[in-house]
Motif scaffolding. Structure first.
Motif, PDB file in Angstrom:
ATOM      1  N   MET A  76      10.207 -79.100 -17.755  1.00  0.00           N
ATOM      2  CA  MET A  76       9.514 -80.235 -16.818  1.00  0.00           C
ATOM      3  C   MET A  76       7.941 -80.082 -16.232  1.00  0.00           C
ATOM      4  O   MET A  76       7.022 -81.079 -16.561  1.00  0.00           O
ATOM      5  N   ARG A  77       7.524 -78.516 -16.050  1.00  0.00           N
ATOM      6  CA  ARG A  77       6.167 -78.277 -15.444  1.00  0.00           C
ATOM      7  C   ARG A  77       5.207 -78.762 -16.467  1.00  0.00           C
ATOM      8  O   ARG A  77       4.435 -79.185 -15.574  1.00  0.00           O
ATOM      9  N   GLU A  78       5.558 -78.298 -17.742  1.00  0.00           N
ATOM     10  CA  GLU A  78       4.575 -78.958 -18.661  1.00  0.00           C
ATOM     11  C   GLU A  78       4.495 -80.511 -18.655  1.00  0.00           C
ATOM     12  O   GLU A  78       3.198 -80.966 -18.911  1.00  0.00           O
ATOM     13  N   LEU A  79       5.746 -81.562 -19.426  1.00  0.00           N
ATOM     14  CA  LEU A  79       5.981 -82.491 -19.013  1.00  0.00           C
ATOM     15  C   LEU A  79       5.229 -82.945 -17.335  1.00  0.00           C
ATOM     16  O   LEU A  79       4.368 -84.202 -18.326  1.00  0.00           O
ATOM     17  N   ARG A  80       5.306 -82.727 -16.788  1.00  0.00           N
ATOM     18  CA  ARG A  80       4.872 -83.534 -15.426  1.00  0.00           C
ATOM     19  C   ARG A  80       2.789 -83.083 -15.438  1.00  0.00           C
ATOM     20  O   ARG A  80       2.775 -84.098 -15.258  1.00  0.00           O
ATOM     21  N   GLU A  81       2.606 -82.456 -15.944  1.00  0.00           N
ATOM     22  CA  GLU A  81       1.301 -82.204 -15.687  1.00  0.00           C
ATOM     23  C   GLU A  81       0.345 -83.462 -16.790  1.00  0.00           C
ATOM     24  O   GLU A  81      -0.530 -83.705 -17.039  1.00  0.00           O
ATOM     25  N   GLU A  82       1.324 -83.151 -18.272  1.00  0.00           N
ATOM     26  CA  GLU A  82       0.666 -83.775 -19.026  1.00  0.00           C
ATOM     27  C   GLU A  82       0.754 -85.036 -18.799  1.00  0.00           C
ATOM     28  O   GLU A  82      -0.117 -86.441 -19.446  1.00  0.00           O
ATOM     29  N   LEU A  83       1.946 -85.669 -17.988  1.00  0.00           N
ATOM     30  CA  LEU A  83       2.264 -87.251 -17.716  1.00  0.00           C
ATOM     31  C   LEU A  83       1.236 -87.246 -16.558  1.00  0.00           C
ATOM     32  O   LEU A  83       1.111 -88.599 -15.782  1.00  0.00           O
TER      33      LEU A  83
END
Lengths: 104, 353
Positions: free
Chosen positions: A56-63
């Motif tokens: 989620m850390r990566e996905l949150r930054e991507e989004l």
């Protein structure tokens, strides 16, 4: 004691996707399994992934919906909530108020 | 003979044999079943609890994927508050503390509340509370509640304008005591609705009516009426957290939509709270300090499981100091707090804590 619950049983807030699942409980009165399914579908992940802080850390930054670490340029506060409202298809009242104030 | 290290309901360490541990779990669930008229835990569930308390590790956690949403009454009071709020007296303001909870502690939601934590006290200073909330809403990402207690006792003399039922009842002045509570209840609703409307004005996500029914059935009625109004007039998410497992009949005759409020247990309370229009219900089950924590957890989980099954809205169980199976002590022990939380998640299938 709240920290004990956060570590043992909590969804991790903005470390993972706890804030997003909470929003579906608060906006639509969704029970937990339904709220997790809804958020997972919107994010394109599995329900079990919602409390995985690495994924989620990566996905949150991507989004660009706000991340737990301090990253210059990433959406913060109202900016992040505006994007979350669009992502989840809900109206967040402080975002609506901000839009009215700036004439959007 | 092997024994298991656990704690009493006051937090003190106690060693139980396997037979004693199993007997306490059985007795705890039976006590809840008999009082609430609800099913006891089955063999599989009691077996899970046995393994949970027999496990030698200090801290336990839920299975990955079973995590639940956290809401917190009072929340950051625990940082800046004093002993009465289990506070640690850290010199930090509320808005900073909320950021710490959100960013350093991984909380799913957060709450702003006045140090007094009563809607009566907030009413005259609501503009200050609105400004604190406005700043917080601009800088945070998690959903933000404003929280407080109905605290109907503050409306009785010497703190408030109405006769005190605690003085009238021992004198046998039943009708006067009932009338005083009904008058106070109207003021309670008025103040709760007023503060909620002010918070809605500035875009707050939710309102938390916490420690509901602390003064009994009229306070519960006053809260249900406030929920109705707030649900009708605002977009706020409404959480109702209870003060105790059992609604005290300080009046004894008040009803909500044909249901007498005195004597209701969590699985009955949740139905009325949902009918009124709330979004989240927080059941309470009180800890008995003279019984073991396994006894208290089995009992609390039995009540909350029935509540979750009866609910049509998310249930966030109160698992704090002296409730939800957690020992009643100023420093709730980590071993028992995490076991109570895991039991609520894995057996009662709660939506949140």
């Amino acid at each position: 004691m709240p920290v004990a619950h956060s570590v043992a049983s909590g969804m991790g807030g903005i470390r993972a996707a706890g804030d997003l699942v909470a929003r579906m409980q608060l906006h639509r009165k969704m029970r937990l399994p339904e709220a997790k399914r809804y958020v997972a579908e919107r994010l394109g992940v599995r329900s079990v992934d919602l409390s995985d802080e690495v994924l989620m850390r990566e996905l949150r930054e991507e989004l660009d919906i706000g991340v737990v670490t301090s990253v210059p340029g990433c959406a913060k506060g109202l900016e992040a909530k505006w994007r979350i409202a669009d992502l989840l298809g809900v109206e967040i009242q402080c975002v609506e108020r901000f839009k009215r104030k700036v004439g959007v | 003979m092997s024994s298991y290290r656990t704690r009493m309901g006051d937090g003190r360490v106690v060693e139980l044999t396997e037979a004693e541990l199993r007997a306490d779990l059985e007795a705890g669930t039976q006590d809840a079943a008999e009082r609430g008229g609800i099913p006891p835990l089955n063999e599989e569930e009691l077996g899970f609890l046995f393994e949970l308390f027999a496990c030698p590790y200090r801290v336990v956690g839920v299975e990955p994927g079973h995590e639940v949403v956290l809401t917190d009454d009072g929340s950051v009071n625990a940082l800046y508050g004093a002993q009465s709020s289990s506070g640690t007296g850290v010199p930090v303001d509320r808005e900073t503390a909320i950021r710490v909870y959100e960013r350093a502690m991984g909380f799913d939601t957060m709450e702003l509340g006045h140090a007094d934590y009563s809607f009566k006290a907030v009413r005259p200073i609501v503009a200050l509370e609105q400004q604190a909330m406005e700043g917080t809403l601009q800088s945070t990402i998690v959903p933000m509640f404003y929280g407080g207690m109905p605290n109907m006792a503050l409306y009785a003399r010497p703190d408030g304008p109405f006769p005190n039922p605690a003085d009238l009842l021992p004198e046998g002045r039943i009708d006067e005591a009932r009338e005083a509570q009904e008058q106070a209840g109207e003021r309670v609703t008025r103040d709760m609705v007023f503060v909620a409307a002010k918070m809605a004005e500035i875009g707050t996500d939710g309102i938390n009516f916490d420690t509901t029914a602390s003064a009994g059935d009229v306070e519960f009625l006053a809260t249900l009426r406030a929920v109705e109004r707030v649900a009708l007039d605002t977009d706020l998410a409404i959480e109702v957290g209870m003060a105790a497992e059992f609604v005290l009949g300080m009046h004894g005759e008040v009803e909500y939509r044909g249901t007498r409020l005195a004597g209701l247990y969590p699985h009955e309370q949740v139905t009325l709270v949902a009918e009124a229009g709330a979004h989240v219900f927080g059941p309470v089950v009180n800890t008995n300090t003279r019984r073991s924590t396994p006894w208290n957890v089995a009992r609390a989980v039995t009540f909350v499981k029935a509540c979750v099954e009866a609910a049509t809205i998310p249930v966030h169980a109160n698992v704090g100091n002296g409730v939800g199976g957690v020992p009643l002590t100023e420093t709730p022990p980590l071993d028992m707090v995490t076991r109570a939380g895991v039991a609520m998640v894995e057996i009662a299938r709660i939506d949140g804590l």
